[in-house]
Every structure is written in C-alpha cells, then in structure tokens.
Scaffold this active site. Structure first.
Site, PDB file in Angstrom:
ATOM      1  N   GLU A 115       0.921  -1.589  -0.138  1.00 42.01           N
ATOM      2  CA  GLU A 115      -0.018  -0.006  -0.504  1.00 42.01           C
ATOM      3  C   GLU A 115       1.160   0.953   0.120  1.00 42.01           C
ATOM      4  O   GLU A 115       2.358   1.084   0.326  1.00 42.01           O
ATOM      5  CB  GLU A 115      -1.242   0.210   1.123  1.00 42.01           C
ATOM      6  N   LYS A 117       2.485   4.511   1.385  1.00 46.23           N
ATOM      7  CA  LYS A 117       2.409   5.290   2.573  1.00 46.23           C
ATOM      8  C   LYS A 117       2.376   6.815   3.231  1.00 46.23           C
ATOM      9  O   LYS A 117       2.588   7.725   2.507  1.00 46.23           O
ATOM     10  CB  LYS A 117       4.849   5.285   3.222  1.00 46.23           C
ATOM     11  N   ASP A 119       1.217  10.227   4.143  1.00 43.75           N
ATOM     12  CA  ASP A 119       2.477  11.198   4.696  1.00 43.75           C
ATOM     13  C   ASP A 119       1.662  12.426   5.608  1.00 43.75           C
ATOM     14  O   ASP A 119       0.983  13.478   5.089  1.00 43.75           O
ATOM     15  CB  ASP A 119       3.082  12.525   4.082  1.00 43.75           C
ATOM     16  N   TYR A 227      -5.528   1.091   8.068  1.00 39.89           N
ATOM     17  CA  TYR A 227      -4.551   0.216   7.852  1.00 39.89           C
ATOM     18  C   TYR A 227      -3.956  -1.119   8.369  1.00 39.89           C
ATOM     19  O   TYR A 227      -3.224  -1.544   8.585  1.00 39.89           O
ATOM     20  CB  TYR A 227      -3.977   0.999   6.988  1.00 39.89           C
ATOM     21  N   LYS A 316      10.413   3.863   1.451  1.00 43.08           N
ATOM     22  CA  LYS A 316      10.666   5.803   1.183  1.00 43.08           C
ATOM     23  C   LYS A 316      11.181   5.400   0.257  1.00 43.08           C
ATOM     24  O   LYS A 316      12.476   4.641  -0.403  1.00 43.08           O
ATOM     25  CB  LYS A 316      11.671   6.326   2.361  1.00 43.08           C
ATOM     26  N   CYS A 410      28.848  38.851 -22.411  1.00 42.58           N
ATOM     27  CA  CYS A 410      28.774  36.832 -21.916  1.00 42.58           C
ATOM     28  C   CYS A 410      30.208  36.014 -21.587  1.00 42.58           C
ATOM     29  O   CYS A 410      30.652  36.336 -21.923  1.00 42.58           O
ATOM     30  CB  CYS A 410      28.114  36.433 -23.151  1.00 42.58           C
ATOM     31  N   CYS A 413      31.050  33.846 -25.376  1.00 46.77           N
ATOM     32  CA  CYS A 413      31.077  34.695 -26.876  1.00 46.77           C
ATOM     33  C   CYS A 413      31.683  36.231 -26.630  1.00 46.77           C
ATOM     34  O   CYS A 413      32.416  36.434 -27.422  1.00 46.77           O
ATOM     35  CB  CYS A 413      30.146  34.583 -27.714  1.00 46.77           C
ATOM     36  N   CYS A 428      22.175  37.413 -24.179  1.00 48.65           N
ATOM     37  CA  CYS A 428      23.964  37.251 -24.357  1.00 48.65           C
ATOM     38  C   CYS A 428      23.273  37.878 -25.744  1.00 48.65           C
ATOM     39  O   CYS A 428      22.134  37.115 -26.608  1.00 48.65           O
ATOM     40  CB  CYS A 428      24.649  36.091 -24.719  1.00 48.65           C
ATOM     41  N   CYS A 434      27.724  33.500 -30.998  1.00 53.48           N
ATOM     42  CA  CYS A 434      27.660  32.482 -29.491  1.00 53.48           C
ATOM     43  C   CYS A 434      28.049  31.053 -29.453  1.00 53.48           C
ATOM     44  O   CYS A 434      26.748  30.725 -30.189  1.00 53.48           O
ATOM     45  CB  CYS A 434      26.743  33.363 -28.734  1.00 53.48           C
TER      46      CYS A 434
HETATM   47  O1  D41 Z   1      -0.112   5.421   5.323  1.00 58.44           O
HETATM   48  C1  D41 Z   1       0.879   4.979   6.521  1.00 58.44           C
HETATM   49  N1  D41 Z   1       1.114   6.312   6.610  1.00 58.44           N
HETATM   50  C2  D41 Z   1       1.076   3.856   7.132  1.00 58.44           C
HETATM   51  C3  D41 Z   1       1.448   3.896   8.384  1.00 58.44           C
HETATM   52  C4  D41 Z   1       0.410   3.038   6.310  1.00 58.44           C
HETATM   53  N2  D41 Z   1       0.251   2.621   5.474  1.00 58.44           N
HETATM   54  N3  D41 Z   1       0.511   1.330   7.286  1.00 58.44           N
HETATM   55  C5  D41 Z   1       1.127   1.370   8.816  1.00 58.44           C
HETATM   56  N4  D41 Z   1       1.104   0.402   9.488  1.00 58.44           N
HETATM   57  C6  D41 Z   1       1.644   0.348  10.438  1.00 58.44           C
HETATM   58  C7  D41 Z   1       2.211  -0.851  11.214  1.00 58.44           C
HETATM   59  C8  D41 Z   1       2.758  -1.901  10.013  1.00 58.44           C
HETATM   60  C9  D41 Z   1       2.619  -1.292  12.499  1.00 58.44           C
HETATM   61  C10 D41 Z   1       0.516  -1.485  11.682  1.00 58.44           C
HETATM   62  C11 D41 Z   1       2.012   2.764   9.230  1.00 58.44           C
HETATM   63  C12 D41 Z   1       1.930   2.893  10.433  1.00 58.44           C
HETATM   64  N5  D41 Z   1       2.319   1.477  11.169  1.00 58.44           N
HETATM   65  C13 D41 Z   1       2.627   3.821  11.223  1.00 58.44           C
HETATM   66  N6  D41 Z   1       1.726   4.793  10.917  1.00 58.44           N
HETATM   67  C14 D41 Z   1       2.208   6.014  11.637  1.00 58.44           C
HETATM   68  C15 D41 Z   1       3.265   5.302  12.802  1.00 58.44           C
HETATM   69  C16 D41 Z   1       3.687   3.786  12.305  1.00 58.44           C
END
Ligand code: D41
Length: 672
Positions: A115, A117, A119, A227, A316, A410, A413, A428, A434
């Site tokens: 999935e 991640k 922010d 999640y 990441k 320039c 040139c 220039c 040039c």
């Molecule tokens: O989307 C996220 N930021 C995200 C964070 C995610 N998709 N899955 C996550 N799964 C976990 C566990 C596996 C520990 C249940 C998480 C986070 N933890 C998480 N977010 C902040 C600290 C941990």
C-alpha cells in the site's frame, strides 16, 4: 403533524440513508445521489431532531460538529501499543527484509499486501457495538491524545459502522491526511482570514487534528485511510490482511484504493516502481510504500522487535529536498541567449539522483532568496523537473559569503549582455556568433519534437561544434561518415546511422520545420498555426507584422519575433541552404474560410483565472478567431475578469464594456 412514532421511524430511515450515501461517496468513491439531495436529507433530519431533542443520538450524522472547545486533551493509553515501521531506502533493504522473513518462517515465497505510505499522522478509532466512541493520536505508540471530538468531524470516518457481524469491540488504525487540493484550499482560506500558512499537508493535518476547538477542526479538509486493527473482541477476523481490509471496507471504513497483493521482493519492487511513476498524479502526498506480510498467522509467527513488527516494511522514496553547500554560481547561456545563474553544489543525493547543479532562475530570484556563495542551501528535485535552490539555511550562513552579480559580458562569447525593460532574463546579444546559443539552437533543431534526428545528442553536438564542423544548422546535412567516425565514441556504424537519421529527418512538415528553427516564442502550437495559415514558407517569410497578427494564436510580440527572424539575412541564408540540401515538406492546404466563431471580437484579460493561465486563455480565444489585446478601449468587445483584477476591470465598467467572470468565459468558450 406527523406522530412522534412516525417521526422516529423517519429519523432512523434518514440516518441510514445518509450513512449509506456517505459510504458510497467516501469509501466506494461512487456517489449515488447529487450533493443537493444529500443536503436535503440532512436538513430534513436536522428539523426532525430539533422537534424531538430526546431522539438525538451521538452517532447521528448531525452530531459531527458542535462540541465545546477543550482546555486540554485527555490521555489515551493504547490497549495494544501502536507500533512503528521499519524502513528500507533501497532495493537491497527490501530484499534483505524478504530473505529474513522467509528464513524465519521456513518458506520460499511470501505474499505481501502493498500500500502507499501516506504522509499524515496515525490515529486509533475505537468502535463499541458499531458506534465510534473514541479517537486518539498515536503519540509515542504507548499513549496518545484523546481527539474524539475532532475525529468525529472527519466526514470519511463513520460514526456508526454499517452492516452486521462486526466485533463488539473494534479498534482500527489509520492515517489522517490532507489532499493536495484540500491543502491548497486551506491555505487560500487562511490567507483571506488572516490565519497562518501551513508549510505542507502533513503539518496542516497535524495542526488541524490537534485543535482544542472541534469547530475549527470541522472546517479543515481532513481525510482518513484505515490500514490496520488493534483491539478486537467478540468476533474473528479473516486469515489475511487483504481480506481484513476488505471486511473493514464492508463495515464502512475507508481504505486505500492503491492496495495490491504482490509475491516476494520482486513483486513488492514492481509495486514500488509503479507507484513511484504515478506519485505525482496521486491526489495526496506519499513518502513511500508499505509492504505487509499478507497471512495473519505468518504475521503472528514473525512478531515484533523493538516496537516495530518484523512483518511490515516501509520502503521510502528518496527525499526530494536536501541541504548542501553552494560552492559557486556560474552563468549558463541558453538557446535564446538568456543567461541563467546555476548553483555549483557540493554533490548531494536528492530525489533519487546525485545533484551537483541547481538552477537559480535569474538575478531577481537570487536577490529575493538572498542566495550567496558559501551559503548552505536547500535543494529540491521533484519528478523530472530541473533541480532548484529553494532557500538559504540562514542559521548556517558563515561570516564571509560572496554575492552574485550578473556579468556584463557573455561568459561564452564576450558579447554584451542586455536586460530589456520588464523582462526577468538578461540576454547575450551575440546571436549565433555565440557558441552556446549556436549549440543550443542545434540541439533544439535535432530534438524529438523538432527534426527528430535520432542519435544526435548533446555531447555529439558539442563535439561537432568544437571541431568547427557546424558554422550553422545547414552544415549538419553536409556531414560525411568520415567526419563523424573519428569522434569520441563514434565508430563507422554509428556514424552511418547518424547520416541515415539526418537523411530521414529531411522529409518533414512545415510546422515541424518552423518549430525547429527556434524562433523566439514560437512553440509547437504557434508553429502549427503559422503553417496552417500561410500554407507555404515563401508567403510566411514575406509576411508583414500586420499579416502575421491575423494568425490565430499570434499577438504583436510573436509577430514581431517572426518578422525580425525572417528579415535577418543570415537566417534566410541558412533556410535556403537547408532546402538546397534536401529539406522538404508537403504543401499545407490553407482553409482560411473556415468560419471563425469569434472573429472580429476583441478581448482583454485581467486578473488570475482558476482553470488556466492567461496565456492559455489567450491561445484559446485566438484559436477561435478573437483578438486579444492589452488595454481596454470602447472598441473592446469583452473584458474577462479573474481573481484580483487590475484597473482594467474598472475601466471596462466606466466604458460600459461587457465583463465576463471566469464562469461566463468558460461557458462562452464551450459554446463555440
Ligand atoms: O500510510 C501510512 N503512513 C502507514 C502507516 C501505513 N500504510 N501502514 C502502517 N502500518 C503500520 C503497522 C504495520 C505498524 C500497523 C503505518 C504505520 N504502522 C505507522 N504509522 C505511523 C507509525 C506507524
């Protein structure tokens, strides 16, 4: 009047209908009714509840807002700690993670649920008998803050779960975030209301959720994706994480649409690459992806170490902003002679590549950001765009720094540098004398959307020019295999390939050829318009400025540039030689009699439009035959007024010229 019983039944029905529509809208992303219908149902419920205050329940959709501000948040100790995620920053890290998991489980293959991640910030939601009773931030993982009244204001969080067979106690976990759109809207609203600007969506989400006044949180565009689960009592969950997410979704909880099951490290890495490629198109910010062992029994077997599960890994993305030392500022000369200050940097890994140069755009930008040689700066590289210096880290400024000044001659040139009034770029004046401009012009000529000369890359152009083989563009077509074969990294075969590619490029279209010439401000669209209008090169080359301005999409500036370009005898000579050596294109059929819906109408644009830039609006109008000018007079047909319009709007009003707002303008465009 309806009886209390009837009202009571209607209240229940309305709540069910509203919960259902909420589900369709937020979880399925497929609304069944227009917003107005939702609002009508909502309003009917509000009226009924006002009539019968005793029938109001906390899970009623009317009860999302209105709680009183708090003095402080209470503390929530998580029943099961909220773990954190182990990180990987490269493919090696992912492969190691997978190998170790295989070894521990004694298996050859593992299915992972992948999935995005997000922010944002992690929260826990507690449902008892299907009703939301508590919301908490993750805090340090052991305990967080009680933000129940705030999470209740988030529309994508159901106050009551849908359907049946849910556990008596169900704690779910997810990420609260703000989309790019929501972020832009929020900062805009902050601007008009005099609030502070948020630096990024993450800060905005955190600040909004950790508000003591829930009525403020209610105005913030917070969203959630679920999640995971924490405490579960009274019912079993499926065997896999992916099936569990499906189950949660069925109960009305919003889960990420980007979730996929993938096999082994290779499958995970393919997912990573797919998401990475689509990252800029997602409606929200992500900083990587997460892989989770899909079988829950395997998750249990793997367990956790030091507050992070052994069955999950965050992969990441490379950071898009980094800090580094600015060692010097050099000046680059572009195709049109524009001088660009470029920062020479201490090499730094950012956005997935090592960056040693970053653009500073122009003199004004250098001054605005107060960038000096010797400073520590923040460099940004997002997507495919050129890395740029974003800002200076003032706290790290040494005692001695050097300021940058645009040179007067320039650097390539030695011709005089000029900065025309009202322009941001210094230029220039050397023209094709040039070497920098000459080389850039040839690179543009050869580029894919121009003459498309395969194999004629930047390095090769530089080499040919260094050897003195390219006095002008037409020399390209006099090159022989022997001229090229001796050059660096060029053998007989690649030389022949280039000759073939050059030959092939000579069969082209007038539009491509015009674009390839690199006339200032003549992009592909304008080149196409010129070709369509004049049909052949001779007529275009003879055209006066007034005639050029008749072309849709060509204003006085472009007309001036085109006219000047063809008056230059050097340019005419190069064109003649190019044709002599074999450049050819089919004649364009001119269809000037095609009715132009806006011909004879004059438009003036003022202020900022929300849906397009002023240039785009101008091009659209000109394509329909309208004239677009800079000042309002009694002859002006329409003034299009965007946000923060200037004095032109006032003038239009005084003169009684028709004013169009953006909506009316779009309507007019769509009808033509
Ligand atoms: O989307 C996220 N930021 C995200 C964070 C995610 N998709 N899955 C996550 N799964 C976990 C566990 C596996 C520990 C249940 C998480 C986070 N933890 C998480 N977010 C902040 C600290 C941990």
């Amino acid at each position: 009047m309806a009886s209390r019983d009837q009202d009571s039944r209607r209240i229940v029905a309305l709540r069910e209908a509203l919960a259902h529509h909420n589900y369709c809208y937020y979880v399925l992303d497929a609304p069944e009714v227009p917003d107005a219908e939702y609002d009508r149902l909502f309003h009917e419920l509000q009226l009924l509840e006002e009539r019968h205050p005793a029938l109001v329940t906390p899970d009623s959709p009317t009860q999302r807002v209105g709680a009183e501000p708090l003095k402080a948040f209470g503390e929530v100790v998580h029943g099961i700690p909220m773990l954190s995620l182990a990180n990987a920053f490269d493919e090696g890290g992912v492969k190691d993670f997978h190998r170790r998991a295989c070894e521990r489980l004694g298996v050859e293959h593992i299915d992972y649920s992948c999935e995005t991640k997000l922010d944002g910030l992690a929260v826990s939601l507690l449902y008892e008998d299907g009703v939301l009773v508590r919301g908490a931030t993750r805090g340090d993982g052991r305990s967080g803050e009680d933000v129940t009244q705030n999470v209740r204001t988030i529309d994508s969080i159901p106050l009551r779960l849908l359907g049946k067979d849910m556990p008596r106690v169900l704690e779910v976990r997810g990420e609260v975030f703000i989309s790019h759109d929501g972020f832009a809207r929020l900062n805009q609203a902050q601007l008009t209301e005099g609030g502070k600007q948020f630096a990024n969506p993450r800060n905005a989400a955190a600040g909004s959720l950790r508000q003591l006044d829930p009525r403020i949180t209610a105005t913030r565009p917070l969203e959630i994706y679920i999640y995971g689960v924490g405490v579960v009592e009274g019912n079993d969950l499926p065997d896999t994480y992916s099936a569990m997410l499906e189950r949660l979704r069925g109960w009305g909880l919003r889960t990420s649409p980007e979730t996929r099951v993938a096999r082994d490290a290779e499958g995970c890495l393919a997912y990573y690459r797919d998401i990475m490629a689509r990252r800029d198109k997602l409606p929200y910010e992500i900083d990587g992806v997460v892989y989770k062992v899909n079988r829950l029994d395997q998750q249990d077997a793997l367990g956790a170490v030091s507050r992070a599960p052994r069955w999950a890994l965050a992969h990441k993305f490379p950071a898009q902003e980094e800090m580094t030392l600015l060692k010097g500022i050099e000046v680059q000369v572009g195709r049109t002679g524009a001088l660009t200050p470029v920062a020479r940097l201490q090499p730094v890994f950012v956005g997935g590549v090592t960056v040693t140069n970053a653009t500073l755009h122009n003199q004004d930008e250098v001054e605005r950001k107060d960038v000096r040689i010797g400073d520590t700066v923040i460099v940004r590289r997002a997507g495919d765009v050129i890395p740029e210096v974003v800002s200076v880290v003032m706290s790290k400024r040494p005692n001695r720094t050097r300021r940058f000044k645009m040179p007067e001659r320039c650097p390539v040139c030695d011709s005089k540098v000029e900065r025309p009034e009202g322009e941001s770029a210094a230029r220039c004046t050397g023209g094709l004398y040039c070497a920098a401009q000459r080389r850039e012009a040839i690179k543009h000529f050869a580029s894919r959307r121009a003459m498309d000369i395969e194999g004629l890359g930047d390095k090769l152009v530089d080499q040919l020019d260094e050897q003195g083989m390219l006095t002008d563009l037409s020399d390209l077509y006099r090159l022989k295999v022997n001229d090229i074969a001796g050059l660096e990294r060029m053998g007989e075969k690649s030389a022949q390939n280039l000759i073939d590619a050059l030959k092939k490029s000579q069969t082209t279209t007038l539009a491509r050829f015009l674009y390839a010439l690199g006339i200032r401000d003549v992009g592909e669209t304008t080149a196409q318009s010129l070709a369509n209008y004049f049909g052949n090169l001779e007529t275009l080359m003879q055209a006066k400025e007034e005639a050029l301005q008749e072309v849709p999409d060509v204003g006085p500036v472009v007309a001036g540039n085109v006219y000047t370009f063809f008056r230059e005898s050097h340019n005419r000579q190069v064109i003649r030689k190019l044709i002599k050596y074999g450049m050819s294109w089919p004649e364009v059929v001119v269809d000037r009699d095609k009715p132009q819906p806006l011909s004879g109408k004059t438009f003036v644009l003022t202020g900022t439009l929300g849906t397009m830039t002023r240039d785009e609006a101008k091009a659209k109008l000109q394509a329909l035959g309208a004239k677009v000018t800079g000042s309002v007079s009694a002859k002006t047909s329409y003034v299009v007024v965007g946000e923060d319009p200037g004095s032109k709007a006032t003038k239009a009003e005084q003169l009684g010229v028709k004013i169009l707002d953006e909506k009316a303008f779009l309507k007019l465009l769509s009808k033509k």
